[in-house]
Design an enzyme around this catalytic site. Sequence first.
Site, short mmCIF file in Angstrom:
data_model
loop_
_atom_site.label_atom_id
_atom_site.label_comp_id
_atom_site.label_asym_id
_atom_site.label_seq_id
_atom_site.Cartn_x
_atom_site.Cartn_y
_atom_site.Cartn_z
N SER A 16 -4.78 10.41 1.05
CA SER A 16 -5.72 10.94 0.05
C SER A 16 -6.42 9.84 -0.72
O SER A 16 -7.43 10.08 -1.37
CB SER A 16 -5.00 11.88 -0.92
N SER A 133 4.58 -2.04 4.53
CA SER A 133 5.53 -2.70 3.63
C SER A 133 4.73 -3.32 2.49
O SER A 133 3.78 -2.73 1.97
CB SER A 133 6.31 -3.75 4.44
N TYR A 147 10.99 -1.19 -6.57
CA TYR A 147 9.89 -1.19 -5.59
C TYR A 147 10.17 -2.25 -4.52
O TYR A 147 10.09 -1.96 -3.32
CB TYR A 147 8.56 -1.49 -6.29
N LYS A 151 10.95 -1.81 -0.39
CA LYS A 151 10.20 -2.47 0.68
C LYS A 151 11.07 -3.45 1.48
O LYS A 151 10.89 -3.60 2.69
CB LYS A 151 8.95 -3.16 0.11
#
Length: 276
Positions: A16, A133, A147, A151
């Site tokens: 989106s 990633s 975060y 990753k």
Amino acid sequence: MDASQGSRVVLITGASSGIGKACAELLVARGHVVYGTSRQPPAVEARGFHVLEMDVTRDDSVQGAVDAVLSREGHLDVVVNNAGYALAGALEDVSLDEARRLLDTNLLGVLRVCKAVLPSMRARRSGLIINISSLGGVVGLPFQSMYSASKFALEGLTESLRQEVAPFGIQATLVQPGDVRTRLTENRVQALQSGPGSVYRERFETALRVIEAEERAGVPPEDVARRVLEVMEDGAVRVRYSVGKVAQRGAVLAKMLLPSRTFEQLVMSLYGLSRS
Ligand SMILES: NC(=O)c1ccc[n+]([C@@H]2O[C@H](COP(=O)([O-])OP(=O)(O)OC[C@H]3O[C@@H](n4cnc5c(N)ncnc54)[C@H](OP(=O)(O)O)[C@@H]3O)[C@@H](O)[C@H]2O)c1
């Protein structure tokens, strides 16, 4: 048909906005059949790609979207696991619920999508999984610990997955963007406990200012889309591909070459932080 040639059926999660949308638009323009997902798909389809509802944190939603592509197209050639968001705040200020929500999207979302697409890819003995990633998946970023954790975990997941699915003719890889100008910055969740009153507040605000400024000065998402296209056209897909500003891509090399405390000092100074 050679897997690196011709029109392919592609599923992109989180299409989106930002990187996902740029990928969808570029791949459609190159003649691929593209299904992009959103938790709230628009009523009308945008820019020539099909839009499906998918929340990567819900098993039924993921399976439903994958089934929809398979029933319409008969197969799926490429999956871009892109849906994700950022969570900021000192580790001590991150609640378990905030951490779980992040991992449920950025990491377990990828697991859900892989589990949904792999049976049909195995049956055809063909498929490519591209996991988005981050530079934060190679370098632990201050005040973005969960975060980075999501990753780093994605990096390990992908390295393992590659070795497991290779005998079935399936490839998996990582694309590691540095800072990219997208809505990730506006959509970043700040840990509730990281507000005024946190002992980390001042240093967190200093680092966050740098994080946001770097993202706003980052490369456009179209750069990442071009990298994804290159990956799709690469016959023997590598383990990882970086994309972004040269200095940021160089950080990966610097981490390998510099003594660990020197590299850490460099990262801290970039974010306006010091040890004392
Ligand atoms: N921007 C950067 O600097 C940067 C750097 C390195 C890596 N990345 C990675 O690139 C990916 C895309 O981020 P972006 O920068 O393009 O950010 P963005 O503009 O905020 O786009 C994030 C996309 O993820 C989707 N999403 C979020 N949660 C979801 C969920 N639970 N289920 C399904 N879709 C979900 C959103 O779709 P809906 O809200 O419509 O559902 C949206 O399309 C992320 O994985 C991010 O970690 C970004």
